[in-house]
Design a protein around this motif. Structure first.
Motif, PDB file in Angstrom:
ATOM      1  N   CYS A  81     -74.868   6.069  -2.561  1.00 28.07           N
ATOM      2  CA  CYS A  81     -74.471   6.709  -4.004  1.00 28.07           C
ATOM      3  C   CYS A  81     -75.375   8.020  -3.973  1.00 28.07           C
ATOM      4  O   CYS A  81     -74.535   8.926  -4.417  1.00 28.07           O
ATOM      5  N   LEU A  85     -73.241  11.148  -4.584  1.00 28.98           N
ATOM      6  CA  LEU A  85     -73.564  11.957  -5.896  1.00 28.98           C
ATOM      7  C   LEU A  85     -73.862  13.542  -5.520  1.00 28.98           C
ATOM      8  O   LEU A  85     -73.550  14.350  -6.322  1.00 28.98           O
ATOM      9  N   HIS A 171     -67.853   8.132  -6.171  1.00 32.36           N
ATOM     10  CA  HIS A 171     -69.334   7.596  -6.750  1.00 32.36           C
ATOM     11  C   HIS A 171     -69.346   6.155  -7.634  1.00 32.36           C
ATOM     12  O   HIS A 171     -69.937   5.450  -7.272  1.00 32.36           O
ATOM     13  N   GLN A 191     -81.062   6.734  -5.219  1.00 26.65           N
ATOM     14  CA  GLN A 191     -79.862   7.657  -5.091  1.00 26.65           C
ATOM     15  C   GLN A 191     -80.299   9.013  -5.835  1.00 26.65           C
ATOM     16  O   GLN A 191     -79.893   9.980  -5.209  1.00 26.65           O
TER      17      GLN A 191
END
Length: 299
Positions: A81, A85, A171, A191
């Motif tokens: 993630c 991101l 994402h 994350q």
């Protein structure tokens, strides 16, 4: 509507408001520091803001110790993630230098249309309404970016924001893969730190950060880190426990509207009538693709 659901929807509306205003902080920060410096600072701050929350939850709600397999899944989910991101946020942050806050907000929100289209790769049936909504969104994008100038009117910022929307689509899909198997707040914390470290590496390669410049951008960094990242994500988690996910995603998509409003109020960014029409059509497509049909299904 029950009191819990009304409260949850109010929290989601506040989340959309926070995220919409974050586009202004992202734009203002570019006057002081580079995009990777800003992304690094806001992500590390967002991760740090979640640490006390995790400690409080662990103390108030003691549970069984996670197995090695669960810890591995949590770490893997958080790292994946964070990597996606970082890519999506970097595209957004770089692109916002070349386009308006309002355009950036609406083009980023196109991920809500892109997500059902990704179902094609998993052999999921796409309804005629979704295809129609995509067509409406494309017409809106024409009025927003192309009318009067053709393809010469599309600047690099618009293209980067569309690429950013694809990144946030990925994402969301990664989160969907892991969220039901791990602690959401802990995965979010991981994350943020992963995103911050990756952005920091890019910062050292392509930018020359100076402490004085970072301190000069303390206000947009704090807003994006503490409110947009830390508080916004936490409010989303708390609210979605008591409301329908379709309603939740619809309310959160209002961040696009708020980005346009804050860009006008705080930065004085104006949009033509045709650009406003384009935004309206795109937002209508975003709403349309979220609404349930007569059978109660959303897609």
């Amino acid at each position: 509507m029950t009191g819990k659901r009304l409260r949850a929807n109010g929290l989601l509306l506040l989340t959309a408001l926070i995220w919409g205003a974050a586009f202004v902080s992202q734009r203002v920060s570019m006057d002081y520091i580079g995009p990777f410096t800003f992304l690094c600072a806001r992500s590390l701050l967002g991760g740090a803001a979640l640490l006390p929350l995790i400690a409080v939850f662990d103390r108030r709600i003691p549970g069984e110790k996670a197995t090695p397999e669960e810890e591995k899944t949590l770490l893997l989910g958080g790292l994946l993630c964070g990597a996606v991101l970082c890519l999506a946020s970097a595209l957004q942050q770089i692109g916002i230098q070349y386009t308006s806050v309002g355009k950036a907000g609406f083009l980023t929100a196109m991920y809500i249309v892109m997500i059902p289209l990704c179902g094609l790769f998993f052999r999921k049936r796409i309804s005629h309404r979704v295809w129609a909504a995509v067509g409406v969104a494309l017409v809106g994008m024409y009025f927003l970016c192309l009318r009067g100038t053709g393809f010469s009117g599309v600047n690099r910022g618009d293209l980067l924001e569309l690429a950013c929307a694809a990144g946030f689509t990925a994402h969301i899909l990664v989160i969907d893969r892991f969220a039901g198997r791990v602690d959401g707040v802990k995965m979010s914390c991981i994350q943020f730190f992963a995103c911050g470290i990756l952005a920091g590496i890019c910062m050292l390669i392509w930018e020359r950060p100076a402490l004085g410049d970072i301190l000069a951008a303390w206000l947009p960094i704090c807003y994006a880190g503490l409110l947009s990242s830390g508080a916004g994500y936490t409010l989303q988690i708390l609210a979605q426990k008591d409301t329908d996910p379709t309603v939740a995603s619809l309310i959160m998509s209002l961040e696009a509207v708020f980005s346009l409003i804050f860009g006008w109020l705080l930065l004085g960014q104006r949009m033509t009538a045709w650009e406003l029409l384009g935004c309206g059509l795109m937002f209508a497509a975003i709403i349309w693709v979220q609404l349930p049909d007569r059978s109660g299904k959303t897609r």
